[in-house]
Scaffold this motif. Structure first.
Motif, PDB file in Angstrom:
ATOM      1  N   SER A 180     -10.595  32.704 -74.915  1.00 21.49           N
ATOM      2  CA  SER A 180     -10.839  33.040 -76.322  1.00 21.49           C
ATOM      3  C   SER A 180     -12.181  32.525 -76.803  1.00 21.49           C
ATOM      4  N   TRP A 181     -12.816  31.649 -76.019  1.00 23.85           N
ATOM      5  CA  TRP A 181     -14.150  31.181 -76.399  1.00 23.85           C
ATOM      6  C   TRP A 181     -15.175  32.312 -76.325  1.00 23.85           C
ATOM      7  N   LEU A 182     -14.940  33.281 -75.440  1.00 21.41           N
ATOM      8  CA  LEU A 182     -15.893  34.387 -75.307  1.00 21.41           C
ATOM      9  C   LEU A 182     -15.963  35.222 -76.579  1.00 21.41           C
ATOM     10  N   PRO A 183     -14.834  35.756 -77.097  1.00 20.64           N
ATOM     11  CA  PRO A 183     -14.940  36.474 -78.378  1.00 20.64           C
ATOM     12  C   PRO A 183     -15.380  35.568 -79.520  1.00 20.64           C
ATOM     13  N   SER A 184     -15.065  34.266 -79.444  1.00 18.50           N
ATOM     14  CA  SER A 184     -15.525  33.345 -80.480  1.00 18.50           C
ATOM     15  C   SER A 184     -17.041  33.281 -80.507  1.00 18.50           C
ATOM     16  N   ALA A 185     -17.643  33.206 -79.322  1.00 23.25           N
ATOM     17  CA  ALA A 185     -19.102  33.155 -79.241  1.00 23.25           C
ATOM     18  C   ALA A 185     -19.730  34.460 -79.723  1.00 23.25           C
ATOM     19  N   VAL A 186     -19.155  35.588 -79.280  1.00 26.93           N
ATOM     20  CA  VAL A 186     -19.676  36.889 -79.713  1.00 26.93           C
ATOM     21  C   VAL A 186     -19.520  37.050 -81.227  1.00 26.93           C
ATOM     22  N   ASN A 187     -18.367  36.611 -81.732  1.00 26.51           N
ATOM     23  CA  ASN A 187     -18.130  36.719 -83.164  1.00 26.51           C
ATOM     24  C   ASN A 187     -19.116  35.862 -83.956  1.00 26.51           C
ATOM     25  N   LEU A 188     -19.387  34.665 -83.467  1.00 28.09           N
ATOM     26  CA  LEU A 188     -20.344  33.806 -84.151  1.00 28.09           C
ATOM     27  C   LEU A 188     -21.721  34.465 -84.213  1.00 28.09           C
ATOM     28  N   VAL A 189     -22.123  35.087 -83.109  1.00 26.59           N
ATOM     29  CA  VAL A 189     -23.421  35.758 -83.082  1.00 26.59           C
ATOM     30  C   VAL A 189     -23.469  36.895 -84.105  1.00 26.59           C
ATOM     31  N   GLN A 190     -22.401  37.727 -84.126  1.00 22.63           N
ATOM     32  CA  GLN A 190     -22.411  38.842 -85.071  1.00 22.63           C
ATOM     33  C   GLN A 190     -22.337  38.356 -86.512  1.00 22.63           C
ATOM     34  N   LEU A 191     -21.629  37.244 -86.762  1.00 23.72           N
ATOM     35  CA  LEU A 191     -21.523  36.738 -88.129  1.00 23.72           C
ATOM     36  C   LEU A 191     -22.842  36.142 -88.612  1.00 23.72           C
ATOM     37  N   VAL A 192     -23.538  35.453 -87.724  1.00 26.27           N
ATOM     38  CA  VAL A 192     -24.873  34.984 -88.089  1.00 26.27           C
ATOM     39  C   VAL A 192     -25.782  36.175 -88.363  1.00 26.27           C
ATOM     40  N   GLY A 193     -25.633  37.240 -87.546  1.00 38.51           N
ATOM     41  CA  GLY A 193     -26.413  38.450 -87.779  1.00 38.51           C
ATOM     42  C   GLY A 193     -26.098  39.093 -89.119  1.00 38.51           C
ATOM     43  N   TRP A 194     -24.797  39.234 -89.425  1.00 39.92           N
ATOM     44  CA  TRP A 194     -24.406  39.814 -90.715  1.00 39.92           C
ATOM     45  C   TRP A 194     -24.907  38.957 -91.871  1.00 39.92           C
TER      46      TRP A 194
ATOM     47  N   ALA B 277     -21.452  37.571 -97.698  1.00 41.22           N
ATOM     48  CA  ALA B 277     -22.073  36.486 -96.945  1.00 41.22           C
ATOM     49  C   ALA B 277     -21.140  35.279 -96.885  1.00 41.22           C
ATOM     50  N   MET B 278     -20.418  35.020 -97.965  1.00 38.64           N
ATOM     51  CA  MET B 278     -19.456  33.918 -97.971  1.00 38.64           C
ATOM     52  C   MET B 278     -18.447  34.063 -96.841  1.00 38.64           C
ATOM     53  N   ALA B 279     -17.891  35.258 -96.698  1.00 36.33           N
ATOM     54  CA  ALA B 279     -16.876  35.498 -95.672  1.00 36.33           C
ATOM     55  C   ALA B 279     -17.448  35.306 -94.277  1.00 36.33           C
ATOM     56  N   ASN B 280     -18.684  35.752 -94.066  1.00 34.43           N
ATOM     57  CA  ASN B 280     -19.305  35.594 -92.752  1.00 34.43           C
ATOM     58  C   ASN B 280     -19.514  34.124 -92.407  1.00 34.43           C
ATOM     59  N   ILE B 281     -19.947  33.344 -93.382  1.00 38.31           N
ATOM     60  CA  ILE B 281     -20.189  31.917 -93.136  1.00 38.31           C
ATOM     61  C   ILE B 281     -18.875  31.187 -92.856  1.00 38.31           C
ATOM     62  N   TYR B 282     -17.873  31.439 -93.685  1.00 39.46           N
ATOM     63  CA  TYR B 282     -16.578  30.770 -93.532  1.00 39.46           C
ATOM     64  C   TYR B 282     -15.945  31.102 -92.187  1.00 39.46           C
ATOM     65  N   SER B 283     -15.943  32.374 -91.817  1.00 36.76           N
ATOM     66  CA  SER B 283     -15.321  32.778 -90.552  1.00 36.76           C
ATOM     67  C   SER B 283     -16.136  32.308 -89.354  1.00 36.76           C
ATOM     68  N   GLY B 284     -17.447  32.224 -89.512  1.00 39.81           N
ATOM     69  CA  GLY B 284     -18.259  31.682 -88.438  1.00 39.81           C
ATOM     70  C   GLY B 284     -17.875  30.247 -88.116  1.00 39.81           C
ATOM     71  N   ALA B 285     -17.593  29.477 -89.166  1.00 40.85           N
ATOM     72  CA  ALA B 285     -17.163  28.089 -88.962  1.00 40.85           C
ATOM     73  C   ALA B 285     -15.819  28.032 -88.237  1.00 40.85           C
ATOM     74  N   LEU B 286     -14.905  28.951 -88.542  1.00 39.60           N
ATOM     75  CA  LEU B 286     -13.611  28.981 -87.865  1.00 39.60           C
ATOM     76  C   LEU B 286     -13.758  29.373 -86.395  1.00 39.60           C
ATOM     77  N   SER B 287     -14.693  30.267 -86.092  1.00 35.64           N
ATOM     78  CA  SER B 287     -14.929  30.633 -84.699  1.00 35.64           C
ATOM     79  C   SER B 287     -15.400  29.431 -83.897  1.00 35.64           C
ATOM     80  N   VAL B 288     -16.244  28.614 -84.497  1.00 40.69           N
ATOM     81  CA  VAL B 288     -16.706  27.400 -83.827  1.00 40.69           C
ATOM     82  C   VAL B 288     -15.538  26.432 -83.640  1.00 40.69           C
ATOM     83  N   GLN B 289     -14.678  26.331 -84.658  1.00 42.66           N
ATOM     84  CA  GLN B 289     -13.543  25.409 -84.557  1.00 42.66           C
ATOM     85  C   GLN B 289     -12.537  25.828 -83.493  1.00 42.66           C
ATOM     86  N   ASN B 290     -12.475  27.116 -83.165  1.00 38.76           N
ATOM     87  CA  ASN B 290     -11.586  27.538 -82.082  1.00 38.76           C
ATOM     88  C   ASN B 290     -12.026  26.934 -80.760  1.00 38.76           C
TER      89      ASN B 290
END
Length: 474
Positions: free
Chosen positions: A107-121, A303-316
């Motif tokens: 699950s770290w793989l989609p977490s990393a990809v998700n973090l990248v896309q969220l930083v992009g968004w 932008a709020m949602a992207n930042i918040y969810s990015g933090a959760l992806s890191v916490q996974n």
């Protein structure tokens, strides 16, 4: 009673923002269908959705563009509703939902990809809002200060992310934000709709160059971009079915509305597929820059949602990291990237939309097969944390990778070297047509169907899942 209720709300707001990745307890599951409808209705509309709608025309005529918008919105919101249901049922963020499927480290793989896309968004959101705010400041206040407005946007959006979902929905959107956004959106729609002859626009043919199903992919890409995030907020829902229904209906309505409005901005008002051009067109046609200020109010929660969810992806990946510290770091990195974006970033934005689809459409197809069919729409806390495989469940990567390849085969998305690599692999080695059907069938549906079908063949039944034995104290 009102005082007691307000105190309870404040207590819950203090606990909700930093709640980690474990299942949300009942006392924090406060969202009903209306709350989630307001949240996802607001998240479905924004400046970048208008830009996406503007990409459909004039290549497609208005009738075909309208059909593509409706079809793409409905198709894209189906997996969105699935993730909304699973998030509310299991009470965990989106990246944690992938643990029984991929394993903990998997699950770290989609977490990393998700973090990248969220930083992009987040970067695109900061970039768009700062440019519009700077243009508005020039007209209203007589000065243009892009750096100043970028700093304001970053501080406001990051602060909302730190405040958490309950505060944003109950105190920001329901009391103020959603009403401003809806009123302004209605006003813009009326003014733009009356700016041209809708009958003539409806009869005008498209100029060509964009296949219908590729246009559908452009529409699907927007709800698909929220697939890894939806459970992050819907885990606070009281009822899974209400969570799925409220999310599907509200997001579909907002997505259809703003995609069509973006197309009308091009056809009726002459805007180009650029954030600043669309912003100035709205200001000219809808009664001044004040309208844009109100529209920016609704953009901040994206932008709020992207930042918040990015933090959760890191916490996974690293549960002990401070959620607040990670959120602030994401805001700072996205701000630096937004400052470096050029005016022609909209060209990168279209590429970005297709790239997101190629990754997350097949991933959700694999999840759907595993969750709905193999696990009968139920994981449970044990399979998400204690009994989950600690490593990588490699067999689940096969249908995901296949779906990604099918998407790229249909619509090559990436730099020239990547497109050439895919072409050599598909056409040069397997002697298959490249791209598949000339891209006329789009990519999302073939990718989803291929990944889902292969998942049913290779994924084991829930009872056959390899589990790590629980450690028990004597």
């Amino acid at each position: 009673m009102a005082t007691v209720h307000e105190r309870l709300e404040r207590v819950l707001e203090r606990e909700t923002p930093t709640w980690g990745i474990r299942p949300v307890p009942e006392k924090l599951r406060r969202f009903g269908a209306l709350d989630l409808g307001i949240l996802w209705g607001d998240l479905s509309i924004g400046l970048l959705v208008l830009v996406s709608g503007a990409l459909l025309v004039p290549a497609l005529g208005l009738p075909m563009a309208s059909v593509a918008v409706v079809v793409g919105s409905l198709l894209g919101c189906l997996p969105l509703a699935l993730m909304a249901y699973a998030g509310a049922r299991e009470g965990v963020p989106g990246m944690v939902l992938f643990r029984p499927l991929l394993g903990v480290r998997g699950s770290w793989l989609p977490s990393a990809v998700n973090l990248v896309q969220l930083v992009g968004w987040t970067t695109f959101e900061f970039w768009a809002m700062a440019r519009i705010a700077s243009a508005v400041g020039r007209e209203l206040l007589g000065f243009e200060a892009l750096w100043f407005w970028l700093a304001v946007v970053v501080v406001v959006c990051t602060a909302l992310a730190l405040a958490g979902p309950l505060f944003v929905v109950r105190r920001w959107l329901e009391r103020f934000g959603i009403w401003v956004v809806v009123a302004v959106a209605v006003w813009i729609t009326v003014k733009i709709g009356s700016a041209g002859d809708l009958g003539a626009l409806w009869r005008a043919p498209g100029t060509g160059g964009l296949p219908f199903w590729l246009a559908v992919d452009l529409v699907i890409a927007m709800p698909v971009s929220w697939l890894p995030l939806v459970a992050d907020y819907n885990r606070f829902a009281r009822d899974p079915r209400a969570s799925a229904t409220g999310t599907f209906v509200s997001y579909a309505i907002g997505n259809i509305w703003f995609y069509l409005l973006g197309a009308l901005l091009v056809l009726a008002a002459g805007a180009g597929p650029d954030v600043l051009d669309i912003g100035t067109t709205i200001a000219a046609a809808a009664g001044g820059a004040v309208v844009l200020v109100a529209l920016l109010v609704g953009e901040s929660d994206q932008a709020m949602a992207n930042i918040y969810s990015g933090a959760l992806s890191v916490q996974n990946v690293a549960p002990r990291l401070s959620q607040r510290a990670v959120a602030i770091a994401i805001g700072v990195v996205a701000a630096a990237m937004a400052a470096a974006l050029q005016d022609d970033a909209v060209l990168t934005f279209e590429f970005f939309l297709f790239l997101i689809g190629s990754v997350f459409v097949p991933l959700v197809a694999v999840f759907a097969a595993h969750y709905l069919v193999r696990s009968r729409a139920r994981y449970g806390e044990d399979r998400l944390f204690e009994a989950v495989a600690p490593g990588v469940r490699a067999h689940a990567l096969v249908p995901w990778a296949l779906g990604f390849v099918v998407f790229q085969w249909c619509v090559p998305t990436g730099p020239a070297w990547w497109t050439a690599l895919v072409e050599r692999g598909v056409h040069g080695v397997a002697h298959l047509p490249f791209p598949l059907f000339g891209g006329a069938l789009g990519a999302s549906l073939p990718s989803f169907v291929a990944a889902f079908a292969v998942s049913l063949a290779v994924l084991p039944r829930a009872g056959a899942t390899t589990r790590r034995p629980l450690l028990r104290r004597s």
